[in-house]
Write an enzyme that holds these catalytic residues in place. Structure first.
Site, short mmCIF file in Angstrom:
data_model
loop_
_atom_site.label_atom_id
_atom_site.label_comp_id
_atom_site.label_asym_id
_atom_site.label_seq_id
_atom_site.Cartn_x
_atom_site.Cartn_y
_atom_site.Cartn_z
N ASP A 1 -12.34 -0.31 12.95
CA ASP A 1 -12.79 -0.55 11.18
C ASP A 1 -14.20 -0.89 11.01
O ASP A 1 -14.84 -1.47 11.84
CB ASP A 1 -11.90 -1.46 10.54
CG ASP A 1 -10.45 -0.82 10.52
OD1 ASP A 1 -10.08 0.28 10.26
OD2 ASP A 1 -9.40 -1.74 11.34
N ASP B 1 -7.81 3.77 9.64
CA ASP B 1 -7.68 3.37 8.24
C ASP B 1 -8.76 3.50 7.25
O ASP B 1 -9.94 3.27 7.38
CB ASP B 1 -7.53 1.77 8.60
CG ASP B 1 -6.20 1.22 8.08
OD1 ASP B 1 -5.53 1.53 7.07
OD2 ASP B 1 -5.57 0.59 8.95
N LYS C 1 -3.67 4.83 6.35
CA LYS C 1 -3.99 5.49 7.83
C LYS C 1 -3.73 6.79 7.90
O LYS C 1 -2.73 7.23 7.20
CB LYS C 1 -3.08 4.93 8.65
CG LYS C 1 -3.30 3.40 9.01
CD LYS C 1 -2.01 2.93 10.41
CE LYS C 1 -2.34 1.50 10.36
NZ LYS C 1 -1.88 0.71 9.21
N ARG D 1 7.11 -0.17 2.38
CA ARG D 1 6.85 -1.20 3.11
C ARG D 1 5.75 -2.21 2.47
O ARG D 1 4.92 -1.71 2.02
CB ARG D 1 6.63 -0.62 4.62
CG ARG D 1 5.33 0.39 4.74
CD ARG D 1 5.59 0.85 5.86
NE ARG D 1 4.56 2.22 6.27
CZ ARG D 1 4.54 3.26 5.61
NH1 ARG D 1 5.31 3.45 4.86
NH2 ARG D 1 3.65 3.82 5.97
N ARG E 1 -10.12 -8.19 9.69
CA ARG E 1 -9.60 -9.02 8.48
C ARG E 1 -10.80 -10.50 8.79
O ARG E 1 -10.41 -11.69 8.39
CB ARG E 1 -8.45 -9.70 8.40
CG ARG E 1 -7.54 -8.38 7.88
CD ARG E 1 -6.15 -9.05 7.30
NE ARG E 1 -5.50 -7.79 6.91
CZ ARG E 1 -4.15 -7.44 7.68
NH1 ARG E 1 -3.77 -8.25 8.46
NH2 ARG E 1 -3.63 -6.57 7.06
N ARG F 1 0.80 -1.13 0.04
CA ARG F 1 0.03 0.06 -0.08
C ARG F 1 0.82 1.27 0.03
O ARG F 1 0.73 2.35 -0.66
CB ARG F 1 -1.06 0.05 1.30
CG ARG F 1 -2.10 1.00 1.23
CD ARG F 1 -2.88 0.85 2.71
NE ARG F 1 -2.68 -0.37 3.37
CZ ARG F 1 -3.63 -1.19 3.21
NH1 ARG F 1 -4.82 -1.11 2.63
NH2 ARG F 1 -3.61 -2.46 4.01
N TYR F 2 1.88 1.06 0.76
CA TYR F 2 3.01 2.24 1.05
C TYR F 2 4.08 1.79 0.15
O TYR F 2 4.54 1.06 0.20
CB TYR F 2 3.05 2.74 2.44
CG TYR F 2 1.85 2.78 3.16
CD1 TYR F 2 1.16 3.96 3.31
CD2 TYR F 2 1.49 1.81 3.98
CE1 TYR F 2 0.05 4.04 4.06
CE2 TYR F 2 0.51 1.88 5.01
CZ TYR F 2 -0.16 3.22 4.97
OH TYR F 2 -1.63 3.09 5.44
N CYS G 1 -10.87 -12.35 17.53
CA CYS G 1 -11.34 -11.24 18.07
C CYS G 1 -12.65 -10.89 17.32
O CYS G 1 -12.74 -10.90 16.05
CB CYS G 1 -10.07 -10.00 17.76
SG CYS G 1 -8.78 -10.46 18.43
N CYS H 1 -12.49 -8.04 14.59
CA CYS H 1 -11.25 -8.02 13.73
C CYS H 1 -11.27 -7.55 12.41
O CYS H 1 -12.61 -7.91 11.74
CB CYS H 1 -10.92 -9.72 13.40
SG CYS H 1 -9.67 -9.77 12.23
S1 SF4 Z 1 -5.84 -11.06 12.92
FE1 SF4 Z 1 -7.83 -10.56 13.73
S2 SF4 Z 1 -8.52 -12.18 14.95
FE2 SF4 Z 1 -6.44 -12.57 14.49
S3 SF4 Z 1 -5.46 -11.77 16.19
FE3 SF4 Z 1 -5.49 -9.80 14.80
S4 SF4 Z 1 -7.37 -8.92 15.17
FE4 SF4 Z 1 -7.72 -11.02 16.49
#
Ligand code: SF4
Length: 348
Positions: free
Chosen positions: A274, A311, A318, A95, A113, A91-92, A108, A111
């Site tokens: 996000d 983001d 970001k 890096r 993603r 993206r940048y 999580c 998350c």
């Molecule tokens: S990728 Fe997503 S689910 Fe995995 S540790 Fe990071 S925030 Fe948590």
């Protein structure tokens, strides 16, 4: 006594007392869409008597995750738009992200993603795909830094991680490798001396960016894992996601930032939540984040100050979105101090 296992299904979450029985069918639907993993270390930190427990809120699936909002996006930070070869996000200019795996030790609920991570996703880059990703890095001399991310790159064995680090170490123009991980929090025992050795590359700077959102995640086992990394000479920074009901109070955020610095981890980014699908119950508004940043500035050491970032949806990168302390008033420059008092700065 049998060893505690990671909880991976709605039934296991309900049976362990982390969600009411009547929610079981709906949680089955949540788990069918978004991966679930609650490892024993984190399960052990949850206070079952607290309906607002900040650990449970981050990791126990919730029926609110089926509430999808029109503004939410499957790829909220636009990784796909910047992926020239499998496993790379560029993206940048200076890096790249190198995504080695789609698996994490914990999933999580917020998350960014979440549509891409989980055990039913392709487990890791194939040998050929990894070689193609490394070739991409080899032929782009402007790539100064490689960020290992995923998933969680520290699910890899020490042997596999060592091979990747060795390959990156042999690329002259790559000077910095950053490892993004939640492993010290999710499964601190995995941060073994062998894994720590595998993370080091002679002649390159290797940083570890550990994801922590609440001071209670820094259990004694997690603090020891972080100490193993710091004692090995690996500089540590922290990434924190601003989450409603977890760390959106000055008390919770201050306690976290101080605890991180005490563990020799420099707070780096505070991410605004996000627009990941099914996460509106965990997002705050930007004003809340800015007010929190003002409170941190007023009460904590400069070492404890992260940069509050958004983001930009669509893959635009970001941007810092913290409060501004500087104002132009005609010819005057006015600057605000940490108590909120305003002063004219006469030198322009
Ligand atoms: S990728 Fe997503 S689910 Fe995995 S540790 Fe990071 S925030 Fe948590």
């Amino acid at each position: 006594m049998s060893k505690a296992q990671t909880l991976r299904t709605a039934a296991q979450i309900v049976d362990a007392g982390f969600a009411p029985t009547e929610n079981r069918d709906v949680l089955d639907a949540v788990a069918a869409r978004y991966a679930v993993a609650l490892p024993p270390v984190l399960a052990g930190l949850i206070d079952r008597n607290d309906p607002h427990d900040p650990i449970a809120r981050q990791f126990v699936p919730d029926i609110a995750e089926l509430d999808h909002r029109a503004e939410e996006l499957d790829d909220p930070i636009g990784d796909d738009a910047h992926s020239p070869v499998e496993g790379i996000v560029h993206r940048y200019p200076d890096r790249v992200l190198l995504k080695l795996t789609h698996v994490c030790a914990v999933y999580c609920r917020f998350c960014f993603r979440r549509e891409m991570v989980g055990p039913d996703k392709p487990n890791a880059l194939s040998r050929d795909a990894l070689e193609a990703a490394l070739d991409y890095i080899r032929v782009q001399p402007q790539i100064w830094e490689v960020v290992l991310t995923g998933g969680d790159p520290l699910v890899l064995s020490a042997r596999r991680l060592r091979a990747v680090m060795k390959a990156l170490g042999s690329i002259d123009h790559v000077k910095v490798v950053r490892i993004h991980t939640r492993m010290p929090v999710a499964d601190p025992a995995r941060i073994s001396p062998d894994l720590v050795r595998a993370m080091k590359i002679k002649g390159k700077a290797v940083y570890v960016a550990v994801h922590v959102n609440h001071a209670r995640e820094l259990s004694s086992a997690t603090r020891s894992a972080i100490a193993r990394l710091a004692d090995a000479g690996l500089p540590l920074v922290a990434q924190t996601v601003l989450i409603a009901g977890v760390n959106d109070s000055a008390e919770a955020m201050s306690a976290l930032m101080r605890a991180l610095v005490e563990c020799r981890v420099k707070p780096y980014y505070l991410h605004h939540g996000d627009l990941a699908p099914g996460t509106s119950h965990l997002r705050t508004d930007i004003t809340t984040g800015q007010n929190l940043m003002r409170e941190l500035r007023g009460r904590l050491s400069g070492l404890c100050q992260p940069t509050y970032v958004l983001d930009i949806p669509g893959g635009h990168g970001k941007s810092p979105i913290g409060p501004s302390y500087l104002e132009r008033d005609g010819d005057r420059t006015v600057v605000e101090d940490f108590n909120g008092k305003r002063h004219t700065y006469s030198a322009g």
